[in-house]
Design a protein around this motif. Sequence first.
Motif, PDB file in Angstrom:
ATOM      1  N   LYS A 190      -6.354   3.069   5.486  1.00 37.28           N
ATOM      2  CA  LYS A 190      -7.204   2.877   4.308  1.00 37.28           C
ATOM      3  C   LYS A 190      -8.285   1.825   4.548  1.00 37.28           C
ATOM      4  O   LYS A 190      -8.343   1.197   5.601  1.00 37.28           O
ATOM      5  CB  LYS A 190      -6.328   2.508   3.105  1.00 37.28           C
ATOM      6  CG  LYS A 190      -5.438   3.677   2.646  1.00 37.28           C
ATOM      7  CD  LYS A 190      -4.692   3.342   1.359  1.00 37.28           C
ATOM      8  CE  LYS A 190      -3.811   4.515   0.938  1.00 37.28           C
ATOM      9  NZ  LYS A 190      -3.057   4.197  -0.316  1.00 37.28           N
TER      10      LYS A 190
ATOM     11  N   CYS B  28      -6.365  -1.852   3.917  1.00 35.56           N
ATOM     12  CA  CYS B  28      -4.972  -2.081   4.300  1.00 35.56           C
ATOM     13  C   CYS B  28      -4.596  -1.054   5.364  1.00 35.56           C
ATOM     14  O   CYS B  28      -5.389  -0.170   5.687  1.00 35.56           O
ATOM     15  CB  CYS B  28      -4.038  -1.972   3.086  1.00 35.56           C
ATOM     16  SG  CYS B  28      -4.028  -0.340   2.319  1.00 35.56           S
TER      17      CYS B  28
ATOM     18  N   CYS C   4      -2.299   1.316   5.247  1.00 33.30           N
ATOM     19  CA  CYS C   4      -1.585   2.508   4.772  1.00 33.30           C
ATOM     20  C   CYS C   4      -2.195   3.789   5.328  1.00 33.30           C
ATOM     21  O   CYS C   4      -3.400   3.876   5.535  1.00 33.30           O
ATOM     22  CB  CYS C   4      -1.623   2.573   3.247  1.00 33.30           C
ATOM     23  SG  CYS C   4      -0.609   1.319   2.478  1.00 33.30           S
TER      24      CYS C   4
ATOM     25  N   VAL D 106       1.533   3.640   0.136  1.00 40.51           N
ATOM     26  CA  VAL D 106       1.017   2.512  -0.643  1.00 40.51           C
ATOM     27  C   VAL D 106       1.629   1.199  -0.156  1.00 40.51           C
ATOM     28  O   VAL D 106       2.673   1.195   0.496  1.00 40.51           O
ATOM     29  CB  VAL D 106       1.338   2.674  -2.150  1.00 40.51           C
ATOM     30  CG1 VAL D 106       0.566   3.844  -2.729  1.00 40.51           C
ATOM     31  CG2 VAL D 106       2.827   2.865  -2.379  1.00 40.51           C
ATOM     32  N   CYS D 107       0.921   0.098  -0.465  1.00 42.62           N
ATOM     33  CA  CYS D 107       1.414  -1.240  -0.110  1.00 42.62           C
ATOM     34  C   CYS D 107       0.881  -2.209  -1.167  1.00 42.62           C
ATOM     35  O   CYS D 107       0.109  -1.803  -2.045  1.00 42.62           O
ATOM     36  CB  CYS D 107       0.934  -1.614   1.291  1.00 42.62           C
ATOM     37  SG  CYS D 107      -0.819  -2.013   1.348  1.00 42.62           S
TER      38      CYS D 107
ATOM     39  N   CYS E 162      -3.143  -1.950  -1.666  1.00 38.45           N
ATOM     40  CA  CYS E 162      -3.770  -0.823  -2.366  1.00 38.45           C
ATOM     41  C   CYS E 162      -3.130  -0.563  -3.720  1.00 38.45           C
ATOM     42  O   CYS E 162      -3.634   0.232  -4.506  1.00 38.45           O
ATOM     43  CB  CYS E 162      -3.825   0.425  -1.485  1.00 38.45           C
ATOM     44  SG  CYS E 162      -2.255   0.973  -0.824  1.00 38.45           S
TER      45      CYS E 162
HETATM   46 ZN   LIG Z   1      -2.011   0.019   1.308  1.00 35.33          ZN
END
Ligand SMILES: [Zn+2]
Length: 494
Positions: free
Chosen positions: A28, A31, A33, A45-46, A49
Amino acid sequence: MISYEEAVERFEPVIGLEVHVELGTDSKMFCGCATAFGAEPNSQVCPTCLGLPGSLPVVNGKAVESAIRIGLALNCRIVDWCRFARKNYFYPDMPKNFQTSQYDEPIAVDGHTTVVLDGGDTVRIEIERAHMEEDTGKSLHVGGTTGRIHGASHSLVDYNRSGIPLVEIVTRPVVGPDARAPEVARVYVAHLRALLLALGVSDVRMEQGSLRCDANVSLRPRGIEPLGTRTETKNVNSLRSVERAVRHEVCRQAEVLLDGGTVTQETRHWHEDTGVTTPGRSKEQAEDYRYFPEPDLVPVAPSAGWVDQLRGTLPELPATRRTRLAAKWGFSELEMRDTVGAGALDLVEATVAEGAAPQAARKWWLSVLARTANERGVALSELPVSPRQVADVQGLVDAGRVTDRLARDVLEGVLAGEGSPDEVVAARGLDVVSDDAALTAAVDRAIAANPEVADKVRVGKTAAAGALIGAVMKDLRGQADAARVRELVLDRLG
Ligand SMILES: [Zn+2]
């Protein structure tokens, strides 16, 4: 509603196009991901995000590289310093309550690109900017019939898309092409799609949302300088819809104005099924977004050396390639447009590389193969036939082993999985009768069966020979070279 012709007689349409392209990076924008399409909801996701407190973004270098290459391909100036900004608004699919975007400091500015309309006229589209931003999550409205929020019982949010890198390409108002504005919009998006594909920066699948177009439309009375109030039709997701949506907005706005009303500045939704737009929210002004520089990210400052190096990685751009191949192959503008439109350019090129003449390669891909692809609902490239096999089929025609008509049967055999062209010819017994004794016997049978026609040919009315040739071809189930049959008929009848 009034007709399009009537609308453009009274008013001049002005369009502006904002195209969002999802970059095909592995990770992304801010990040690490993953970005795969269609994954289990909320599995990519993390904290960053998802916008959780305390998480910090880091810019994806590959995304910046792609943005610069897009800018260069659109003849933009790449700035030597730019920043991200926070675009503040509240929406459930955006958990930070702001989108990290570029505002007054985009990475690429002041470009242009030239598109070719149907028929060959060109229009230069001025590019105001190309800037980087992140995508939002995706809301899913459940329980209604339309999938829209109205009538839904509840909504779900998938944040997998949240933070996927986007580049937004914004044109200046396109004023020149006037009544052909809907077509210009379609052709421009198709042009961008081909260009982005050639750059390898995105898979540009409109149906999956990796290329989305917002179409701004306004009207002004003919001869009046200032632009009219515009509407912005959001997220139009096919080329055909882009053209239809612009056309619809021109008619709708013309009717509003002719009724003495005023056009409201607003975003609108496009409805594919009914072919109309309906109001969304009234358009925010920039100040409503309270933009300010993103404090968690350092500025992006591409060096001149890096930009030059990226310039060196630009591929031959589609428009250049098209012109080069048309000249090399001797294709007319229309032939080239049809070839590109059918998605056959790469296939024709590969077939020519396998030894077929360009016109022959074009003919096969755009006739029986295009029809089959259409019937099966697949892309031409997904058909179970290779450029090599198409070249081989043409080779059979060139060698006089099959006629054009039989060659179609050969291709059908290949498509049906009956093997290579040679195997299909052998299995189906499609070889033309090239044995002169057999051909002459068939000619004699035709003459005997049609004595009156034969007499006409004997006294010099050679046009009548067609009926005899037809009889021979029928007799031999089409498996004969019509030119050779004609020679034999005329020969037999003096
Ligand atoms: Zn993320």
